[in-house]
Scaffold this active site. Structure first.
Site, PDB file in Angstrom:
ATOM      1  CG  HIS A  88       8.849  41.565  46.396  1.00 51.72           C
ATOM      2  ND1 HIS A  88       8.122  42.417  46.289  1.00 51.72           N
ATOM      3  CD2 HIS A  88       8.983  40.192  45.303  1.00 51.72           C
ATOM      4  CE1 HIS A  88       7.620  42.675  45.137  1.00 51.72           C
ATOM      5  NE2 HIS A  88       8.158  41.506  44.246  1.00 51.72           N
ATOM      6  CE1 TYR A  98       7.172  46.998  45.494  1.00 49.18           C
ATOM      7  CE2 TYR A  98       8.908  46.597  46.813  1.00 49.18           C
ATOM      8  CZ  TYR A  98       7.596  46.378  46.150  1.00 49.18           C
ATOM      9  OH  TYR A  98       7.668  45.183  46.973  1.00 49.18           O
ATOM     10  CD  GLU A 140       7.849  43.630  50.067  1.00 49.07           C
ATOM     11  OE1 GLU A 140       8.895  44.447  49.514  1.00 49.07           O
ATOM     12  OE2 GLU A 140       7.197  43.287  48.910  1.00 49.07           O
ATOM     13  CE1 TYR A 185       9.543  31.447  49.228  1.00 44.55           C
ATOM     14  CE2 TYR A 185       7.206  30.191  49.779  1.00 44.55           C
ATOM     15  CZ  TYR A 185       8.018  32.232  49.057  1.00 44.55           C
ATOM     16  OH  TYR A 185       7.694  33.406  48.775  1.00 44.55           O
ATOM     17  CE1 TYR A 202      15.307  24.588  43.805  1.00 45.01           C
ATOM     18  CE2 TYR A 202      17.037  25.882  44.254  1.00 45.01           C
ATOM     19  CZ  TYR A 202      16.385  25.220  43.626  1.00 45.01           C
ATOM     20  OH  TYR A 202      17.016  25.800  41.883  1.00 45.01           O
ATOM     21  N   GLY A 270       5.808  19.196  43.121  1.00 46.44           N
ATOM     22  CA  GLY A 270       5.059  20.106  44.162  1.00 46.44           C
ATOM     23  C   GLY A 270       4.865  19.484  45.636  1.00 46.44           C
ATOM     24  CB  THR A 272       9.339  19.307  47.958  1.00 51.62           C
ATOM     25  OG1 THR A 272       8.833  21.025  47.042  1.00 51.62           O
ATOM     26  CG2 THR A 272      10.168  18.635  47.668  1.00 51.62           C
ATOM     27  CB  VAL A 384       2.847  28.672  41.460  1.00 47.76           C
ATOM     28  CG1 VAL A 384       3.417  29.128  40.282  1.00 47.76           C
ATOM     29  CG2 VAL A 384       1.317  29.642  41.742  1.00 47.76           C
ATOM     30  CG  PHE A 385       7.426  24.867  43.166  1.00 45.51           C
ATOM     31  CD1 PHE A 385       7.334  25.764  44.339  1.00 45.51           C
ATOM     32  CD2 PHE A 385       8.008  23.686  43.061  1.00 45.51           C
ATOM     33  CE1 PHE A 385       7.208  24.977  45.380  1.00 45.51           C
ATOM     34  CE2 PHE A 385       7.062  22.939  44.189  1.00 45.51           C
ATOM     35  CZ  PHE A 385       7.216  22.942  45.332  1.00 45.51           C
ATOM     36  N   GLY A 386       7.869  28.883  41.224  1.00 42.54           N
ATOM     37  CA  GLY A 386       8.425  30.051  39.808  1.00 42.54           C
ATOM     38  C   GLY A 386       7.128  31.134  40.000  1.00 42.54           C
TER      39      GLY A 386
END
Length: 394
Positions: A88, A98, A140, A185, A202, A270, A272, A384-386
């Site tokens: 987020h 929210y 956050e 990332y 990424y 994965g 990376t 997890v990507f995504g």
């Protein structure tokens, strides 16, 4: 912690809500995007909406959080919350959003469950929602407070490099020098030909300690669906000298400074964040025992293959194990294995801490074997990507 009355109601209604949560999620997004099409256009991943993955991730997170509240009330799912909060923060989610989610989520609950949503049931699940939402808002806020920049920044593309037929790396220089932790990332926000602003994350595929960053992007071939639209745009349109809009680095899958031996296991793209960790270990002269495992379709599909081999060779306590579905005439050293990853063929240290990144079936298989060997679940970390479809299962 839930109030006693709400805990009793949530415990009693969890099977019904949990059993309908996919329908609730689908209706939630349908109503919210009908009233706020800008959110789908400029914030949410249109590909993940099209294939249903975002619905499943939302459903899994809510169900997992509620389950922990009623079954393990003295615990808080900090790993899950941290993962969501970092995502987020990288997207620029704001506290007022929210409120928007709450409005449409509870409208969807009422519509799907009908008369089963009494005022008492609604109040109990409202408490669940705001416990989770307020925890995320706090996390956050902490992440943004610790970040050296506020909002988005520009980064110049210094180099574009073809790594495999489907993978390109981009070396970036952000307008403000920013440090990061191995494994983190950045978000990249792009304006597509139809005017939509889409955001993707990424991993930084290099070690920290330099002014430049590197991201490695695999082209996601989505056919006629919007899936892969950002990766396709980056592959087709971005060249050296261009500028990208990026976030500060985020992500909680980060390598600690010291500790027990490591297992760094990846598959496909994965590799990376794992590559960042291995390069950092080499750059800092680490003598830790490190077992590096990678799986891919073939040596030609393994992005940064030679780079990974050189980095592992530079680490005195590291070993490299590669599995390829098709090896061909590869002269890789050490010689790769053929087929799927098989950890039973590797002598792993005890204890160890594991970091996993790759497709869910790969990570589930590695995690299952590690648990069988007695590695505590708390020592197995993943990225997890995504959308995180593993929420509540890890």
């Amino acid at each position: 912690m839930l109030s006693p009355d709400s805990a009793a109601i949530v415990r009693a209604t969890l099977p019904v809500v949990g059993g309908s949560i996919q329908d609730i999620s689908a209706r939630f997004y349908e109503m919210m995007f009908a009233d706020h099409p800008d959110l789908l256009r400029d914030l949410f991943n249109r590909g993940n909406q099209a294939n249903g993955e975002q619905r499943s991730a939302l459903a899994g997170s809510i169900a997992a959080f509620a389950t922990i509240l009623v079954q393990r009330p003295d615990e808080r799912p900090d790993a899950m919350l941290s993962r969501i909060a970092n995502k987020h923060a990288s997207l620029g989610i704001t506290p007022d959003q929210y409120e928007v989610v709450h409005k449409y989520l509870f409208a969807a609950i009422a519509e799907v469950l009908g008369d089963g949503v009494t005022p008492e049931v609604a109040a109990a699940w409202d408490e669940v929602y705001w416990l989770m939402a307020n925890a995320l808002i706090t996390l956050e806020a902490d992440l943004h407070r610790d970040s050296p920049v506020e909002g988005w920044l520009r980064a110049t593309v210094l180099e574009r490099r073809r790594e495999t037929p489907d993978v390109v790396s981009f070396t970036l220089r952000p307008q403000i020098p920013l440090s990061f932790k191995p494994g983190q990332y950045v978000s990249v926000a792009v304006t597509l030909p139809d005017g939509a602003r889409q955001i993707r994350q990424y991993s930084l595929s290099c070690a920290p300690g330099r002014d430049d960053w590197r991201i490695t992007v695999k082209r996601v071939r989505g056919g006629d669906t919007p899936e892969g639209e950002v990766s396709n745009w980056l592959h087709a349109d971005v060249q050296a000298g261009d500028e990208l809009t990026v976030s500060a680095p985020f992500g909680d899958l980060t390598l600690p400074a010291d500790g027990p031996p490591l297992l760094l296991a990846s598959a496909g793209i994965g590799a990376t964040p794992i590559l960042s960790m291995v390069e950092h270990l080499a750059a800092t002269g680490s003598t830790r025992r490190v077992t590096v495992v990678h799986a891919d379709r073939s040596p030609a599909d393994h992005a940064h293959r030679d780079e990974l081999g050189q980095l592992v060779a530079a680490l005195p306590g590291a070993t490299l194990h590669r599995w390829y579905e098709e090896v061909g005439d590869c002269s890789c050293r050490p010689a790769p294995n053929v087929g799927q990853v098989d950890l039973t063929r590797i002598d792993l240290p005890d204890p160890l801490v594991a970091y996993l990144c790759g497709p869910l079936p790969f990570m589930r298989g590695v995690r299952t074997e590690l648990l069988r060997r007695g590695v505590p679940a708390s020592d197995i970390h993943y990225e997890v990507f995504g959308p995180d479809l593993w929420l509540g299962q890890s």
